[in-house]
Each structure stands twice: as C-alpha cells, then as structure tokens.
Design a protein around this motif. Structure first.
Motif, PDB file in Angstrom:
ATOM      1  N   GLU A 232      37.065 103.864  31.564  1.00  0.00           N
ATOM      2  CA  GLU A 232      36.412 105.073  32.054  1.00  0.00           C
ATOM      3  C   GLU A 232      37.474 106.160  32.138  1.00  0.00           C
ATOM      4  O   GLU A 232      38.430 106.064  32.921  1.00  0.00           O
TER       5      GLU A 232
ATOM      6  N   LEU B 272      39.351 109.480  33.096  1.00  0.00           N
ATOM      7  CA  LEU B 272      39.391 110.303  34.300  1.00  0.00           C
ATOM      8  C   LEU B 272      39.962 111.681  33.981  1.00  0.00           C
ATOM      9  O   LEU B 272      40.776 111.840  33.063  1.00  0.00           O
ATOM     10  N   ASN B 273      39.561 112.649  34.756  1.00  0.00           N
ATOM     11  CA  ASN B 273      40.072 114.017  34.615  1.00  0.00           C
ATOM     12  C   ASN B 273      41.385 114.113  35.381  1.00  0.00           C
ATOM     13  O   ASN B 273      41.405 114.107  36.609  1.00  0.00           O
ATOM     14  N   SER B 274      42.492 114.202  34.662  1.00  0.00           N
ATOM     15  CA  SER B 274      43.801 114.181  35.312  1.00  0.00           C
ATOM     16  C   SER B 274      44.014 115.369  36.231  1.00  0.00           C
ATOM     17  O   SER B 274      44.750 115.275  37.225  1.00  0.00           O
TER      18      SER B 274
ATOM     19  N   LEU C 235      43.087 114.659  39.838  1.00  0.00           N
ATOM     20  CA  LEU C 235      43.724 113.545  40.516  1.00  0.00           C
ATOM     21  C   LEU C 235      44.902 114.026  41.355  1.00  0.00           C
ATOM     22  O   LEU C 235      45.633 114.948  40.973  1.00  0.00           O
TER      23      LEU C 235
ATOM     24  N   HIS D   6      44.603 109.028  32.090  1.00  0.00           N
ATOM     25  CA  HIS D   6      44.298 108.299  33.316  1.00  0.00           C
ATOM     26  C   HIS D   6      42.933 107.629  33.143  1.00  0.00           C
ATOM     27  O   HIS D   6      41.972 108.268  32.674  1.00  0.00           O
TER      28      HIS D   6
ATOM     29  N   ASN E 127      40.055 104.335  34.587  1.00  0.00           N
ATOM     30  CA  ASN E 127      39.632 103.168  35.347  1.00  0.00           C
ATOM     31  C   ASN E 127      39.380 102.051  34.351  1.00  0.00           C
ATOM     32  O   ASN E 127      38.777 102.284  33.294  1.00  0.00           O
TER      33      ASN E 127
ATOM     34  N   ARG F  94      45.532 101.826  40.067  1.00  0.00           N
ATOM     35  CA  ARG F  94      45.583 103.033  39.231  1.00  0.00           C
ATOM     36  C   ARG F  94      46.310 102.715  37.929  1.00  0.00           C
ATOM     37  O   ARG F  94      47.422 102.162  37.936  1.00  0.00           O
TER      38      ARG F  94
END
Length: 645
Positions: free
Chosen positions: A72, A74-76, A79, A103, A105, A187
C-alpha cells in the motif's frame, strides 16, 4: 578488537524423509497423469468436525473477496518521521545502489495470496506481476517465508519474523529490483535498486581450485548428531552504514539456504542450516581488497573466539559494497575447518544469493564450466557446477552473475526440475557435493550445550507422499524428531492449508501420525504442517507442499480401471515384478525416466535424447520392495508402480 554479540532469531526449515519400501505382495498398479491448464483458486470457508475427521470446503476466492495488493503506497509528504527514522532513511538513501524510495505498508501475505499465486503492482512498472509459489514455510506463531517465480523470469522472496517483514522482488526482463527495508517498528520503505544488482557487473571473487581429495573427503571431527550446519554472521560498521540491517539479512540468508536445498531435492536428513549467532566485528575496516580482508578475517582473534563461543561451523562476514564489482569471496572451495570463512557484501547478500553462493563454495560447490560461460572464475574441475536452467532465463545459485539470467534458489541437480527444465546434468551437480560433505562440515565444531536460537525446525521430520490423486480422499502423514534437542514427552500439532500461510485448519490429530481427509475438496496444491513441542517448550515445525494430480480412471483404491487403461498405452514396462532389469517400450525423444521411492524421493533419473523402441534399465543394485517408475514428456506423465524382487 572487541566483539559484540547479540541473541537472535532462527533458521527456517523443511525436510523430506523417505518411506521404507513395502513388500512385493502388494498389488502392482499403474496410472497416467495428464497435464491440465485450468487454473483453480480456492479459499477455506468452513470447517465441519465429524466423528474422527474434518471435511474442508473451498470456494473460488472471487466469490468471497478481492485480493489485496502486497504494498500500500503512502504519501510521504503526510508522514512524520522520528529522528531515528530520518537517520535510517538517510542511510538507505546514501547507498549507491539505491535509486528510488517509496514509503509503504506491507499487507499480510494471507490477504494477498490467491491459492498458490501472488499478484501485486509495483511502482514504475505498468500492469501487475503474478508469481507462483515455489517454496513455502510457516510456523504456528505466524512467521513465514514465501518464494515464487513467473515465466517471464521474475521472482519474489518475502518473509515475516515476529512483526517484521523482509524480502525482495526482481524482474530481470525490465532491469528492475526492489527490496523491503525497515526504518522502524511497523514502518517500511520499498527501495528500487540500481541495475548493477542484476545486470552482471557484480560477481564472485572466489578463484577456481584444482580438484583433489578435498572434494570427497574432509576432516572428520566426530559425530555431531546430524547434518545441520551452523552459520555465524559477523558484520562491519560499513555494512551498517549501507542501510541494510544485519539482524534482518542474516536470518533471511538462513531461510534462503534452507529453501534452496529443499527446492533442489535435498532432504532435511541430507543437509540443513541453522543460525549460530549474529554480531558486529568491531574495529574491522574494509581495505577495498577482498582477498586481503578475507585473509585478515581468518586470522582475526575476535572472529575466532566468537566462532568458538557460538559453535559455528561456518563464518560469514557481511561488509559494505567495498570491493565492487566483486561482491563475495570464499577462503577455500571444499574448505577445511580452519578456512571455513567467507565475505559477502551485505546489499548483495540481501538481494542476490551472494552469501548463499559463498557458503556453497565452502561446502564444495563450484562455478559453471568454462565451456558454459568463460567468465573469470569459471571452473573445469569435478562435476559440481552451476548450470543454466534450460530456456527459462534462470540460472542456479553457483552460476556466475555475468553469465546472464536471473539467479534462482536452486542448486544444480539432474534429478530436479524447475519450470519444466532440468536444473543440472551428470556434469553439473552441486546438490551431490552438498549432500556428501554436509555431515563433515556440520561437525567442524560441536553442538552447543544450550543453543542460542529459539526454534528447532532442523530436527523435525515430516514424511508422507508429495503428490496425491484427485480420487484419493485421505492420506497418512507422519512426523518424527531428533532426540538431540527434544525431551519426551512431546506434544504434536497438525495443520492443513490451501496456501501454506493462512488459514491453517486443525485436522484433529495429536499424535505423531495424522490422516488428512477431505482431499477432494482441497486445492490442486495444498500444504500439510506438523509441529513438535517438548517438555522444555522447545518447538520445531516442518511443512510439506502437496500436489494433486489427475489420474486416469479415477483415484482412491479403484486402480483396476487405471491398469486396464494403461494396457492400451504405448509405454509398456516388463517384467513386473522384476529381478535386476526392466524393459520400457516406446520411449519418446526428450523423455525423462525417474525411479522414486513411495514418498516420491528420486533415486535415479535418465534423460533420453532419441526415440527408443525398447529401453533396458539395469537396476541390479536396487533394494527389494515397491517403487514408482515415472515417464515424463511434454504431454503427460506416466507413473508405474513396480516391484523389485
């Protein structure tokens, strides 16, 4: 120099134990297996407990849910990273092999598998990639290791230890290679590496050595209770600065070693690997010359003392990428106890089988023949060589990277197939040297009085058939264990799974033997798992991958129909029972003839390069009892049960 050691994780394992042959008084049967292209996907949806067994019901996954993707994204920018996470990310970014970082999941593998297939999307790659399971191992606590490949030459290895994920994905046809790296608890980042990991620039620096007595004989230091080779991983400060975590890479290499040996047709009784310990070799700085550093490692007092403390048969030093294009080197082929040391650059140990390759050298495995690929380091000694696997685009572990093709977790073995192609021949058989030298290398140092690793998978042995007919509603499997580490009384637990990861269904067995029922309702490939736990809470697990095959005339006990059908087939085997020799009529060009025991373990194998009206096979040295003769060609597999008197 001071040496810091730390307690660690475990080896992943597996094993095959062959059954004893039955007497010749059993009915002689034959059956033919036809290949089918239809793809089936299944998922457990109900368990109905009846009297003494379970019935399993599977429905197509599409009926129940859509499969999740493995990653999945992720929008860095949204974060928030801690200072430790920022520092770890900077280490990964500073590695010259790192190209791009995302980044992510990592979704549980149980949510992404479609029976034996894993489909996922990857950033920068159009469409999706599907991989089919090659080797699967999992424990009741949720730890697992899953490797798969596809026909385009791509492969994936992914594992979970506790709550931590590790793994990598390669697609050589696109010159892309990805790895999962942890930056903190829970993470992860997905890293795209530079094509140098794949394109042949990096390679092994172990020179060829003349064959001699050491290829078959090695110092015998006495009995050590098995063929389990214990490996100590040391690492330099430079290795840490690459961003790769040695405490993740080391157990991943042990998983890789055990996965590759079982996938290559070697049993747990032949050879297996355990993690002895992991520690930093403080004060050791890479010189940039790998041969010099390896000599220094062999003579390093801290390395020697840590080896003795951990009772390790082999020592691997993980370093930075300081020697490129050389990325690994073993001190000696078919090493003696004093020279059982090697170096592997940690980025390549984590991604390209480099540490596994160098350990292979120490045991006795060699590079490819110079005639196959005349790279620096090619080897024309003995017959224990790396091998290109047909037209699959893959090569075995010991074939050098410069020789092209993606390296896959296979040791060359003429009796082992990968994607329909043989992984070796009579002149290319690394599996044989691993088998013949394992017991000696495993005895370089004695077993520790109290092992550091918490799992004992290497000493649990599952046995039973690796293939079943669709008409066979039940099969019996057994599990045994070594008294070296397990103290009776022991508890047994069993499981059956459609994908080898999750869910696992309890078949209601609590002894060393279990009858698996409801096979008709299981997927075409399913898994049986057995776990042994003793009074000291020592636990070990073994997993079998079982294939269902279509048998002409149906399965079950109705083999008379099968026999009558085969009476009209062009292949005839006679006499049966036989004394010393059997004759096989009408053998097609390109056929493989295999002799196996009743569990499916290959005893002998022959390849026919021309059409043969009558092939006479001399089996004079074979023990009395029942065996299977398997005739494979592009269209079918014929399986004959034969009896040696």
């Amino acid at each position: 120099m001071a040496l810091t050691l730390r307690g660690l994780t475990w080896p992943a394992k597996r094993g095959h134990v062959a059954h004893a042959h039955d007497g010749c008084n059993q009915k002689t049967n034959t059956l033919t297996i036809k290949f089918f292209d239809m793809k089936h996907t299944f998922q457990f949806i109900s368990v109905i407990l009846a009297a003494c067994f379970l019935n399993f019901t599977f429905l197509p996954v599409s009926v129940l849910k859509a499969q999740a993707m493995l990653f999945e994204m992720l929008n860095s920018s949204s974060l928030t990273l801690t200072s430790d996470e920022t520092a770890k990310l900077a280490q990964i970014q500073s590695n010259t092999l790192t190209e791009t970082i995302w980044h992510v999941n990592v979704n549980p593998l149980s949510n992404t598998l479609d029976a034996s297939n894993l489909t996922t999307t990857l950033p920068g790659v159009s469409g999706s990639q599907t991989f089919t399971a090659d080797y699967v191992f999992s424990r009741p606590n949720g730890d697992y290791y899953w490797s798969g490949a596809n026909l385009s030459g791509g492969q994936i290895r992914i594992g979970k230890t506790g709550s931590d994920y590790f793994g990598n994905i390669s697609i050589p046809s696109l010159d892309v290679y990805y790895g999962i790296q942890k930056i903190s608890e829970g993470r992860y980042v997905l890293v795209k590496y530079h094509e140098n990991i794949l394109n042949g620039a990096a390679d092994c620096g172990t020179p060829p050595m003349a064959n001699g007595e050491e290829d078959t004989v090695v110092e015998d230091r006495g009995s050590c209770g098995g063929n389990v080779i214990r490996v100590l991983f040391l690492f330099t400060s430079g290795a840490v600065m690459t961003g790769f975590d040695p405490y993740v890479v080391a157990p991943a290499v042990i998983n890789e070693l055990n996965a590759s040996t079982v996938a290559s047709g070697l049993s747990n009784g032949d050879i297996s690997f355990a993690l002895a310990n992991i520690g930093q070799l403080n004060g050791f700085v890479e010189s940039g010359v790998i041969a010099t550093d390896l000599t220094n490692l062999v003579g390093n007092a801290s390395a020697q003392s840590s080896r003795e403390y951990s009772k390790a048969d082999i020592v691997v030093l993980l370093t930075a990428n300081s020697y490129f294009p050389v990325v690994g080197r073993a001190q000696e082929i078919s090493a003696s106890n004093d020279n059982a040391y090697c170096i592997a650059a940690i980025p390549f140990a984590a991604t390209a089988f480099t540490a596994t390759h160098e350990i292979g050298h120490l045991i006795g495995a060699r590079h490819q023949w110079c005639a196959a690929c005349a790279a620096v380091g090619c080897d024309d000694n003995t017959n224990h060589h790396g091998f290109p696997i047909g037209a699959t685009g893959f090569r075995t572990i010991m074939m050098q990277q410069v020789c092209a093709g993606g390296r896959v977790g296979r040791w060359s073995n003429p009796d082992n197939m990968f994607m329909g192609a043989a992984t070796g021949d009579n002149d290319n058989n690394n599996a044989s040297i691993l088998r013949s030298r394992a017991d000696n290398v495993a005895c370089f140092l004695p077993e520790p009085s109290l092992p550091i690793y918490p799992y004992f998978d290497n000493w649990v042995y599952l046995s039973g058939p690796y293939w079943v007919c669709d008409g066979d509603d039940s099969q019996i499997y057994s599990v045994s264990f070594s008294p070296l580490w397990f103290t009776p009384p022991v508890a047994y637990s069993w499981g059956v799974s459609g994908n080898g990861i999750s869910p696992w269904i309890d078949p209601g067995c609590n002894t060393s033997q279990c009858t698996i029922t409801g096979i008709d309702n299981l997927p075409d490939v399913f898994y049986v798992r057995a776990t042994v736990t003793d009074v000291n809470r020592r636990s070990g697990t073994d997993v079998f991958k079982i294939k269902k095959v279509q048998c002409l005339g149906g399965g079950g006990d109705d083999r008379g129909i099968v026999t009558s059908i085969l009476a009209h087939s062009k292949n005839t085997v006679y006499p049966n029972p036989f004394a010393d020799r059997i004759t096989i009529k009408q053998v097609e060009k390109g056929s493989w003839l295999s002799l196996t025991d009743l569990s499916g373990r290959v005893i002998s194998r022959q390849h026919q390069s021309a059409d043969i009206p009558e092939f006479l096979w001399d089996l004079e040295g074979l023990g009395t009892g029942l065996y299977f003769l398997v005739i494979e060609n592009n269209n079918s597999v014929q399986r004959f049960k034969i009896c040696k008197q």
